[in-house]
Write an enzyme that holds these catalytic residues in place. Structure first.
Site, mmCIF file in Angstrom:
data_model
loop_
_atom_site.group_PDB
_atom_site.id
_atom_site.type_symbol
_atom_site.label_atom_id
_atom_site.label_comp_id
_atom_site.label_asym_id
_atom_site.label_seq_id
_atom_site.Cartn_x
_atom_site.Cartn_y
_atom_site.Cartn_z
ATOM 1 C CG ASP A 207 -1.849 1.179 1.271
ATOM 2 O OD1 ASP A 207 -2.979 1.029 0.778
ATOM 3 O OD2 ASP A 207 -1.452 2.240 1.789
ATOM 4 C CB ILE A 208 1.026 4.225 -2.218
ATOM 5 C CG1 ILE A 208 1.351 3.362 -3.439
ATOM 6 C CG2 ILE A 208 1.822 5.532 -2.271
ATOM 7 C CD1 ILE A 208 0.920 3.969 -4.762
ATOM 8 C CG ASN A 215 -4.900 11.204 -5.155
ATOM 9 O OD1 ASN A 215 -4.244 11.394 -6.169
ATOM 10 N ND2 ASN A 215 -5.489 10.049 -4.899
ATOM 11 C CG ASP A 224 -4.031 9.115 -12.166
ATOM 12 O OD1 ASP A 224 -4.499 8.551 -11.164
ATOM 13 O OD2 ASP A 224 -4.735 9.667 -13.038
ATOM 14 C CD GLU A 250 -4.697 4.058 -1.275
ATOM 15 O OE1 GLU A 250 -4.824 4.461 -0.108
ATOM 16 O OE2 GLU A 250 -5.608 4.104 -2.118
#
Length: 350
Positions: A207-208, A215, A224, A250
């Site tokens: 997971d980022i 965002n 993106d 994500e």
């Protein structure tokens, strides 16, 4: 059955209609590969001369059924011209074998001097798309061959379109990794394989970190870019047999067939370190934005892991612990416990 004499090809001047060469879309000759199967060397030579006068083609020749099957095994033919009567076999009985051996559909034109309509009917029913009676002329040959090659091209175009649609159906449009539906189906297949053959299977969920902040602060286009680059890093740092997919917004899922827990942890740490070395330039920011990811790892066989859903649940809980600890960490599940690795405990392989 009595072998009937072959007749020679009548030499006729071709009409301009038949002088137009097959061309690629946008220009350029389209090279085609044609297999001619006839026991008469003269017929093969005349057919070859006629076809090469109009088409950009490679001609393979076979004098009997055995040689025809050998040539077909080499594959890649766009058309087969097959005599009904061969010394060792009836050409009709070769049709299905030739198509199967080619491993792809190939049009077959029968050539014969026989008047038996039942033979021609049987040939068409078995898969031939056309036939030419002897004696024949070059205009007829070229017209029928070009029609068959157009059919082959339509088949190839349709096959490519179907493959493209299939690829679109299983691929995440943004990251170009597999989409969730497909990667989940692969996990089910690999889990059943692992259970049946008693081989290890591992999964990694990544997971980022703080992706929502990226965002919100820099916009979805920047988000993106981060997703695409993290996906690229993952794909570049796993084996060809491993499967990577976009699991959620994500989140990414990596399936590692035939990989025990220790190997999976090494892969997860490698991915974590590689991502942490990545940063992205942002307009109006003095320094590049550093990106990190957290990972959860689970393997099978393992205590309380009975299904692929159990694996996902354990890996997801391990990921949650990594996020809660301090992010940019790897946590794995073993013996009913979750263990988080200190960030520098395992060095990334270059």
């Amino acid at each position: 059955m009595i072998r009937q004499n072959n007749s020679c090809i009548k030499g006729k001047r071709c009409d301009n209609l038949y002088h137009r060469k097959l061309t690629r879309k946008g220009g350029g000759n389209l090279e085609v590969k044609i297999l001619i199967v006839d026991d008469s060397k003269l017929i093969r030579s005349l057919l070859k001369t006629t076809l090469e006068s109009e088409l950009n083609c490679i001609i393979d020749e076979a004098k009997d059924g055995e040689e025809a099957l050998f040539r077909a095994k080499l594959g890649g033919h766009d058309l087969i011209i097959l005599d009904i009567f061969l010394p060792d076999v009836l050409g009709i009985n070769l049709i299905n074998q030739l198509i199967d051996i080619e491993k792809d559909w190939v049009p077959i034109i029968m050539i014969t001097s026989a008047e038996d309509k039942n033979l021609l009917k049987e040939a068409l029913e078995k898969g031939a798309i056309d036939y030419i009676r002897k004696p024949f002329d070059d205009v007829e040959i070229l017209a029928r061959v070009k029609a068959a090659l157009r059919t082959k091209k339509l088949y190839n175009d349709l096959k490519e379109a179907n493959e493209a649609l299939k690829e679109m159906a299983i691929t995440d449009d943004l990251t170009k990794l597999y989409n969730r539906r497909y990667v989940m189906s692969i996990l089910g297949i690999e889990f059943r394989r692992s259970k049946r053959y008693k081989t290890p299977l591992s999964i990694i969920i990544g997971d980022i970190d703080r992706f929502k902040n990226i965002n919100d602060r820099f916009g979805h286009l920047m988000g993106d870019e981060v997703l695409k680059n993290c996906a690229r890093i993952i794909k570049e740092n796993i084996r060809e047999i491993d499967i990577a997919g976009r699991y959620g917004g994500e989140e990414f899922l990596v399936i590692l067939p035939n990989t025990p827990l220790d190997g999976a942890v090494i892969v997860a740490e490698r991915l974590r370190c590689k991502v942490s070395q990545y940063s992205i330039e942002v307009p109006c920011e003095e320094k590049p934005i550093r990106i990190t990811m957290s990972f959860g790892v689970c393997s099978y066989p393992e205590a309380k892991i009975e299904t692929e859903e159990d694996m996902l649940k354990a890996a997801d809980e391990a990921l949650y612990i990594s996020k809660q600890e301090s992010r940019n960490q790897t946590t794995f599940y073993i013996h009913g416990r979750f263990i988080t690795i200190p960030k520098e405990a395992i060095r990334s392989e270059a």
